[in-house]
Design a protein around this motif. Structure first.
Motif, PDB file in Angstrom:
ATOM      1  N   LEU A  10       0.769  -1.185   0.037  1.00 12.13           N
ATOM      2  CA  LEU A  10       0.092   0.026  -0.163  1.00 12.13           C
ATOM      3  C   LEU A  10       0.947   1.323   0.047  1.00 12.13           C
ATOM      4  N   ALA A  11       0.380   2.606  -0.328  1.00 15.98           N
ATOM      5  CA  ALA A  11       0.838   3.830  -0.350  1.00 15.98           C
ATOM      6  C   ALA A  11       0.212   4.852   0.385  1.00 15.98           C
ATOM      7  N   ARG A  12       0.796   5.550   0.878  1.00 12.60           N
ATOM      8  CA  ARG A  12       0.046   6.549   1.956  1.00 12.60           C
ATOM      9  C   ARG A  12       1.109   8.022   1.607  1.00 12.60           C
ATOM     10  N   ALA A  13       0.513   9.014   1.833  1.00 14.07           N
ATOM     11  CA  ALA A  13       1.308  10.428   1.795  1.00 14.07           C
ATOM     12  C   ALA A  13       0.826  11.159   3.027  1.00 14.07           C
ATOM     13  N   GLU A  14       1.702  11.835   3.642  1.00 14.46           N
ATOM     14  CA  GLU A  14       1.415  12.772   4.666  1.00 14.46           C
ATOM     15  C   GLU A  14       1.815  14.415   4.291  1.00 14.46           C
ATOM     16  N   GLY A  15       0.856  14.966   3.880  1.00 17.31           N
ATOM     17  CA  GLY A  15       0.706  16.304   3.417  1.00 17.31           C
ATOM     18  C   GLY A  15       0.974  16.357   2.013  1.00 17.31           C
ATOM     19  N   ASP A  16       1.586  17.408   1.400  1.00 17.07           N
ATOM     20  CA  ASP A  16       1.408  17.493  -0.075  1.00 17.07           C
ATOM     21  C   ASP A  16       2.810  17.609  -0.550  1.00 17.07           C
ATOM     22  N   PRO A  17       3.436  16.391  -0.891  1.00 19.13           N
ATOM     23  CA  PRO A  17       5.079  16.398  -1.000  1.00 19.13           C
ATOM     24  C   PRO A  17       5.359  16.506  -2.396  1.00 19.13           C
ATOM     25  N   TRP A  18       5.529  17.548  -3.166  1.00 20.10           N
ATOM     26  CA  TRP A  18       5.557  18.101  -4.450  1.00 20.10           C
ATOM     27  C   TRP A  18       7.477  18.436  -4.543  1.00 20.10           C
ATOM     28  N   LEU A  19       8.182  17.891  -5.624  1.00 22.70           N
ATOM     29  CA  LEU A  19       9.442  18.103  -5.845  1.00 22.70           C
ATOM     30  C   LEU A  19       9.595  18.307  -7.248  1.00 22.70           C
ATOM     31  N   THR A  20      10.883  18.785  -7.646  1.00 20.48           N
ATOM     32  CA  THR A  20      11.049  18.850  -9.116  1.00 20.48           C
ATOM     33  C   THR A  20      11.946  17.645  -9.412  1.00 20.48           C
ATOM     34  N   ALA A  21      11.750  16.757 -10.105  1.00 16.61           N
ATOM     35  CA  ALA A  21      12.504  15.525 -10.324  1.00 16.61           C
ATOM     36  C   ALA A  21      12.130  14.927 -11.610  1.00 16.61           C
ATOM     37  N   ASP A  22      12.772  13.916 -12.118  1.00 17.50           N
ATOM     38  CA  ASP A  22      12.600  13.126 -13.306  1.00 17.50           C
ATOM     39  C   ASP A  22      11.711  12.020 -12.855  1.00 17.50           C
ATOM     40  N   PRO A  23      10.392  12.076 -13.294  1.00 17.42           N
ATOM     41  CA  PRO A  23       9.635  11.216 -12.745  1.00 17.42           C
ATOM     42  C   PRO A  23       9.853   9.630 -13.070  1.00 17.42           C
ATOM     43  N   LEU A  24      10.365   9.549 -14.221  1.00 22.90           N
ATOM     44  CA  LEU A  24      10.795   8.262 -14.722  1.00 22.90           C
ATOM     45  C   LEU A  24      11.670   7.628 -13.820  1.00 22.90           C
ATOM     46  N   ARG A  25      12.851   8.378 -13.553  1.00 24.88           N
ATOM     47  CA  ARG A  25      14.108   7.839 -12.834  1.00 24.88           C
ATOM     48  C   ARG A  25      13.528   7.595 -11.355  1.00 24.88           C
TER      49      ARG A  25
END
Length: 651
Positions: free
Chosen positions: A529-544
């Motif tokens: 399962l997956a879960r998130a705490e808050g709104d974790p945005w970042l600048t990255a290469d989504p594929l890698r």
């Protein structure tokens, strides 16, 4: 700083420089001082010899006869320019005139070195003559005139006291008889001829009474006709002087000094009540008095006796008047360097022997300096040579022993860094060998399977049905996966791993990965399962980034037994995004945990493929996170599970 190589080099250089300079200065000062004293002593001795030789010439000849030849000889012996002039500076003789003793045409100094006057001897220059020279001047041998002055007439200025050849022959024969008598009695006696031609005796011991009365030596003191004539003349001149000054004349006696010169002495003045003459000084008897020249003396000639003082002055004046026609007139003596300047103005020059000595001492100091410097340099460069030897062994592939680091200076720091590099290189070499072995192993297994199935199909053992094709395709996909992983690692190592950065939500990426692995997790009986705490945005290469998270999830599912769970959590922590993959699997021991990101490392040393994987997944995760400017960490408790966390910058 005390152990610093720079500090030690500076200290050694300063110490060697200071010691060498101090030693050179001290040796040079000592040697130069000695050389200067020696050279100055030689100069003074040469000056005294020149003065004495010319003084003797002036005392024996009038009008400076033979002065030119004598000056040239002295110039050749001493290497100096010698010139004689009158009081009006009219040249009498000059060694420069021949071109050998100086520079022709060069001017003489303004001040003369000395005045050559046999009737007024320069006591300073005369004191430098050899003690055994018959013309030596004793400081206490002259007449006391009441003013502290001494007799300054050269003893070689005998004038009318010079004996003719017939009188010399008679006295010489008498002296030989005395010498023969003394030798028969066991006394060593030698007959020596004085400046006037009168012989005198030199004997060893105190046998003067024996010589005088047994051998007749006293007869040698008897004046000859020539001497009586000269004595009468000087007596008349002295008497006239005393009468002019209101005093009665004194009577003069004659004997012979130790140097063989006529020696005058005074009796009591006439009319003093003494009818017999006063005896001459005891030392005069036998010709052993150390007086240098004809002079007047007597028991009563003291500074407190005005008559004796007047007599001494008048006798001295009479002697000068008597000797005047027989000696050369006073002349100015110039002793200079060959170019005409004074020795003090022409500069000091060391002799060849002293120059050689200075050069030798400098060479010794240089040799010692080089030896000390070489010793210090050897000690300082010894660790560098050890490092060079170790580097050469490393270059040829030999085993390299650690280089000892004995201190805390720069060389020791270099040795420590070299040892660390050698250890790291050794570890990398071992890792490279293991990686080659692992790559060969990982590639050999699927290739062997593919080859076996294809050979079986070719031989007709198995049919080429869809199941065989599916199996061969799975093995080919596994090979492709390993090759892709190796390609990614090679790109990361070469710095050519390309990233296409864009704003992305870490929670969405986690959910996409979970969805992609959900079927495998369900097949293994693992809850994913997956879960998130808050709104974790970042600048990255989504594929890698999905590739990195997928590798962690794939490992977690493989190592989690049925009934376990794998959770992917994304959150924002302290200005960065953390993506955490936690499982409830078997865990990793504390000894193995530091190696989990090494290539081809697996806790299962048997290399079985029961759990799958190539051993490159975690290494790829580390390189991908580093390419994003982040880090990855691992924490595990054996039997309870493992947690991998990606720490990524937001921008």
């Amino acid at each position: 700083m005390r152990k610093s190589l720079l500090t030690r080099l500076l200290a050694v250089s300063v110490l060697v420089s200071v010691l060498s300079i101090a030693a050179t200065a001290w040796l040079a000062a000592q040697t130069t001082s000695g050389a200067i004293r020696q050279e100055q002593g030689q100069v003074l001795a040469d000056d005294a010899r020149i003065y004495d030789r010319l003084l003797g010439l002036a005392a024996g000849t009038p009008n400076w006869r033979g002065a030119g030849r004598t000056v040239r000889e002295l110039s050749q012996e001493t290497g100096r320019r010698i010139a004689l002039t009158t009081q009006d500076r009219e040249v009498i003789a000059d060694s420069a005139a021949s071109g050998k003793g100086g520079v022709p045409g060069s001017r003489l100094p303004a001040r003369a070195s000395a005045v050559v006057d046999p009737l007024a001897v320069d006591s300073t220059l005369a004191a430098g003559r050899d003690a055994d020279t018959p013309a030596g001047l004793g400081g206490d041998a002259g007449i006391d005139t009441g003013t502290g002055a001494v007799d300054r007439i050269d003893p070689r200025a005998v004038g009318p006291f010079r004996l003719p050849e017939n009188e010399r022959a008679d006295l010489r024969a008498l002296a030989e008889k005395v010498v023969g008598c003394a030798q028969d009695a066991g006394t060593t006696v030698k007959s020596v001829e004085g400046p006037s031609g009168r012989p005198y005796l030199e004997m060893a011991g105190e046998n003067s009474d024996f010589m005088e009365y047994r051998c007749g030596a006293i007869a040698l003191n008897e004046p000859t006709a020539t001497e009586r004539k000269a004595l009468d003349k000087v007596s008349k001149l002295a008497g006239a002087c005393m009468r002019r000054k209101g005093s009665k004349p004194v009577k003069l006696g004659l004997t012979v000094s130790r140097g063989g010169s006529p020696w005058l002495y005074a009796t009591q003045p006439s009319g003093s009540g003494v009818k017999s003459p006063v005896e001459p000084p005891k030392e005069a008897a036998g010709g052993v008095v150390p007086a240098p020249a004809p002079s007047v003396s007597g028991p009563g000639s003291t500074a407190n006796d005005p008559v004796a003082a007047l007599a001494a002055n008048c006798v001295d004046s009479a002697r000068r008047e008597q000797l005047g026609p027989y000696v050369s007139s006073p002349a100015l003596l110039f002793i200079t360097s060959p170019d005409g300047s004074r020795p003090s103005a022409s500069g000091f020059r060391l002799s060849r022997a002293n120059t050689t000595r200075l050069v030798g001492l400098a060479a010794v100091v240089l040799a010692l300096t080089v030896a000390v410097t070489a010793f210090a340099a050897t000690r300082l460069t010894r660790p560098l040579r050890a490092l060079t030897t170790a580097t050469q062994r490393m270059k040829t592939g030999e085993a390299t022993e650690p280089v000892p680091a004995r201190s805390a200076g720069e060389i020791s720091q270099l040795a420590a860094a070299f040892n660390d590099m050698a250890a790291h290189r050794k570890a990398l070499e071992e890792q490279r060998k293991a990686m080659v072995s692992d790559v060969a192993h990982e590639l050999r297994t699927p290739l062997s399977n593919i080859r076996g199935w294809l050979e079986a199909a070719e031989d007709g053992v198995v049919a080429t049905d869809p199941e065989l094709v599916t199996s061969l395709l799975e093995e080919a996909l596994l090979l492709q996966h390993i090759v892709n992983d190796l390609q990614d690692l090679a790109a990361a190592d070469a710095g050519t791993l390309r990233l296409h950065r864009e704003p992305a939500c870490a929670a969405d990426l986690a959910e996409q990965v979970v969805a992609a692995h959900q079927a495998r997790a369900d097949a293994a009986g693992v809850r994913l399962l997956a879960r998130a705490e808050g709104d974790p945005w970042l600048t990255a290469d989504p594929l890698r980034l999905r590739q990195a998270i997928g590798n962690l999830v794939s490992n977690a599912v493989r190592h989690t037994p049925a009934g376990g769970s794998v959770t992917v959590t994304s959150r924002v922590v302290a200005g960065q995004v953390d993506i955490e993959v936690a499982d409830t699997g078997t865990g990793i021991s504390a000894a193995d945990l530091p190696h989990v990101f090494d290539r081809f490392w697996r806790a299962d040393k048997s290399r079985t493929r029961a759990t799958g994987g190539s051993g490159l997944g975690l290494a790829i995760v580390r390189d991908l996170v580093r390419a994003h400017g982040g880090t990855v960490s691992a924490a595990s408790t054996p039997g309870r599970g493992t947690t991998f966390t990606l720490h990524l910058p937001i921008t």
